[in-house]
Design an enzyme around this catalytic site. Structure first.
Site, mmCIF file in Angstrom:
data_model
loop_
_atom_site.group_PDB
_atom_site.id
_atom_site.type_symbol
_atom_site.label_atom_id
_atom_site.label_comp_id
_atom_site.label_asym_id
_atom_site.label_seq_id
_atom_site.Cartn_x
_atom_site.Cartn_y
_atom_site.Cartn_z
ATOM 1 N N TRP A 169 0.873 -1.184 0.000
ATOM 2 C CA TRP A 169 0.000 0.000 0.000
ATOM 3 C C TRP A 169 0.910 1.234 0.000
ATOM 4 O O TRP A 169 1.824 1.323 0.826
ATOM 5 C CB TRP A 169 -0.863 -0.031 1.266
ATOM 6 C CG TRP A 169 -1.817 1.096 1.448
ATOM 7 C CD1 TRP A 169 -2.766 1.526 0.565
ATOM 8 C CD2 TRP A 169 -1.948 1.924 2.618
ATOM 9 N NE1 TRP A 169 -3.477 2.568 1.110
ATOM 10 C CE2 TRP A 169 -2.991 2.837 2.362
ATOM 11 C CE3 TRP A 169 -1.294 1.989 3.846
ATOM 12 C CZ2 TRP A 169 -3.390 3.793 3.287
ATOM 13 C CZ3 TRP A 169 -1.684 2.937 4.768
ATOM 14 C CH2 TRP A 169 -2.727 3.827 4.488
ATOM 15 N N ASP A 179 -0.531 -5.378 9.660
ATOM 16 C CA ASP A 179 -1.524 -4.349 9.345
ATOM 17 C C ASP A 179 -2.769 -5.058 8.816
ATOM 18 O O ASP A 179 -2.748 -5.623 7.722
ATOM 19 C CB ASP A 179 -0.944 -3.380 8.295
ATOM 20 C CG ASP A 179 -1.913 -2.245 8.002
ATOM 21 O OD1 ASP A 179 -2.779 -1.949 8.848
ATOM 22 O OD2 ASP A 179 -1.808 -1.648 6.904
ATOM 23 N N LYS A 211 -13.341 -0.504 6.713
ATOM 24 C CA LYS A 211 -13.921 -1.378 5.684
ATOM 25 C C LYS A 211 -14.944 -2.333 6.294
ATOM 26 O O LYS A 211 -16.018 -2.529 5.761
ATOM 27 C CB LYS A 211 -12.840 -2.200 4.987
ATOM 28 C CG LYS A 211 -11.474 -1.585 4.942
ATOM 29 C CD LYS A 211 -11.322 -0.551 3.865
ATOM 30 C CE LYS A 211 -9.949 0.105 3.975
ATOM 31 N NZ LYS A 211 -9.614 0.988 2.901
HETATM 32 C C1 LMR Z 1 -6.932 1.944 -0.295
HETATM 33 O O1 LMR Z 1 -5.918 1.250 -0.266
HETATM 34 O O2 LMR Z 1 -7.466 2.293 -1.358
HETATM 35 C C2 LMR Z 1 -7.588 2.354 0.987
HETATM 36 O O3 LMR Z 1 -6.947 1.772 2.056
HETATM 37 C C3 LMR Z 1 -7.771 3.817 1.117
HETATM 38 C C4 LMR Z 1 -6.497 4.565 1.353
HETATM 39 O O4 LMR Z 1 -6.428 5.303 2.342
HETATM 40 O O5 LMR Z 1 -5.555 4.477 0.558
#
Ligand code: LMR
Length: 394
Positions: A128, A209, A244
């Site tokens: 991420w 996480d 979520k």
């Molecule tokens: C995502 O990965 O799209 C979500 O977790 C929202 C974000 O804050 O990036």
């Protein structure tokens, strides 16, 4: 003043929200941000949450600040959800209510920077985007371990173990217990055991996480690795979020939990966490916390929520299957089996940045530049359109 500030390039994920909203094409499709959308493309209010809110507003509690560590009932809810009713073995867990999952990550990063200033943080490749931003923002050097194999669109277990095996003692390793963001690729239990063996033998600091507990199999199985780490008496950190799983995005309900197998260490851990909270935002907000507590501490509302969560999970699975079938018709040479093997909100398509841009420009379909699509943005009205558009850019 401020004349030399650099321009902010924008966030690769959150920036998609504004871009999508500004697009005036009626057939546009939002596969960008990781927000669950229902079959009508709406972000739902879960009925269990609405009922908890109704009850709370009928008899609100006293106004005032929460303690730095947050509400005691909320922290107990987190304990049960992550560690199970039977809890934490011989150890103890220090839990802090945080401002969303991102707030938990940042709090954990600040805490670790004080405790282990010379450690590096290793994140999966890919991860991420904001993981890197948050840990760099807290002053860490961030490196990557190999995780995703583009050839199989699955786990690159061998390289992952080699990279973790080369980490320095007390390096922090960020891991997703389920529904890995952005790939949807999760280790199985045997693979987890091998990963944990390396973490233990290299004396690394595991930081889990978990933002999608219940989106892969169910609440218990998705937390399996947490329970396994308690069983192994490892020290570890968990950031978690209700954004979520309770569809509570704007309420910013998260938690940071730190497990120590030697229970007497927990009070100092909690003390340091409180210090980090106080220097950052003093204490967490109330309203969303009351909704979480209202749902998860009431037997009927909790059971109702578990059904609602299953409904979200099953709809995502259904969309994975249906996109795979639709692609078999529109792009027979494209092997889309990965769609049903990856789990959770995201599929990692392997589409290039250029192909993703073409999807947006030619068809109004928005996805992350990394090739990640949010599967819950699919529904019966747009799935064929998306499959045809993907076929055109291949
Ligand atoms: C995502 O990965 O799209 C979500 O977790 C929202 C974000 O804050 O990036």
């Amino acid at each position: 003043m401020f004349s030399k500030l650099p321009t902010y390039a924008g966030d690769p994920i959150l920036g998609l929200i504004g871009e999508f909203e500004r697009d005036e094409r009626p057939n546009k499709v939002n596969l960008g941000v990781g927000i669950y959308q229902d079959e009508n493309g709406d972000v739902p209010f879960l009925p269990s949450v609405l009922e908890a809110e109704r009850r709370y507003l009928a008899s609100p509690r006293k106004a005032g600040y929460l303690p730095m560590e947050g509400d005691a009932r909320y922290r107990q809810v987190i304990r049960n959800l992550l560690f199970g009713i039977d809890g934490t073995g011989v150890g103890e867990v220090s839990i802090v209510q945080t401002v969303g999952g991102s707030g938990a990550l940042r709090l954990g990063a600040d805490f670790l920077k004080r405790a282990y200033p010379d450690s590096r943080v290793l994140v999966s490749d890919p991860t991420w985007d904001n993981h890197i931003g948050i840990f760099e923002g807290a002053g860490f050097e961030v490196g990557q371990y190999r995780y995703f194999d583009p050839k199989t669109r699955g786990l690159d277990m061998d390289w992952m173990l080699i990279d973790l095996g080369g980490a320095r003692p007390q390096d922090v390793v960020l891991l997703a217990p389920c529904c890995h963001n952005p790939t949807g690729v999760d280790p199985n239990r045997d693979e987890w055991c091998r990963i944990l063996d390396v973490i233990q033998s290299r004396q690394l600091i595991p930081f889990l996480d978990i933002a999608y507990q219940g989106f892969a199999e169910n609440l218990e199985d998705d937390a399996w690795v947490i329970r396994e780490m308690v069983h192994r008496r490892m020290d570890f950190i968990v950031s978690s979020s209700f954004s979520k799983i309770l569809s509570l995005y704007g309420e910013r309900c998260g938690a940071l939990s730190i497990y120590t197998p030697i229970a007497s260490r927990a009070s100092n851990v909690l003390g340091q966490l409180k210090l980090c909270v106080r220097r950052n935002y003093s204490s967490p907000p109330t309203h969303g916390m009351e909704l979480v507590v209202g749902v998860l501490t009431d037997v009927e509302l909790r059971a109702q929520w578990i059904r609602e969560l299953a409904g979200m999970r099953e709809r995502i699975r259904d969309m994975r299957n249906r996109l795979k079938e639709a692609l078999a018709r529109t792009a027979p040479l494209f092997d889309a089996t990965f769609l049903v093997e990856q789990r959770g909100m995201f599929a990692y398509t392997g589409l290039s940045e250029e192909q993703i841009r073409a999807l947006r420009d030619e068809s109004g379909i928005y996805a992350a530049a990394s090739g990640r699509i949010c599967v819950s943005g699919l529904n019966p009205s747009n799935i064929d359109y998306v499959a045809e558009a993907i076929a055109k850019v291949l």
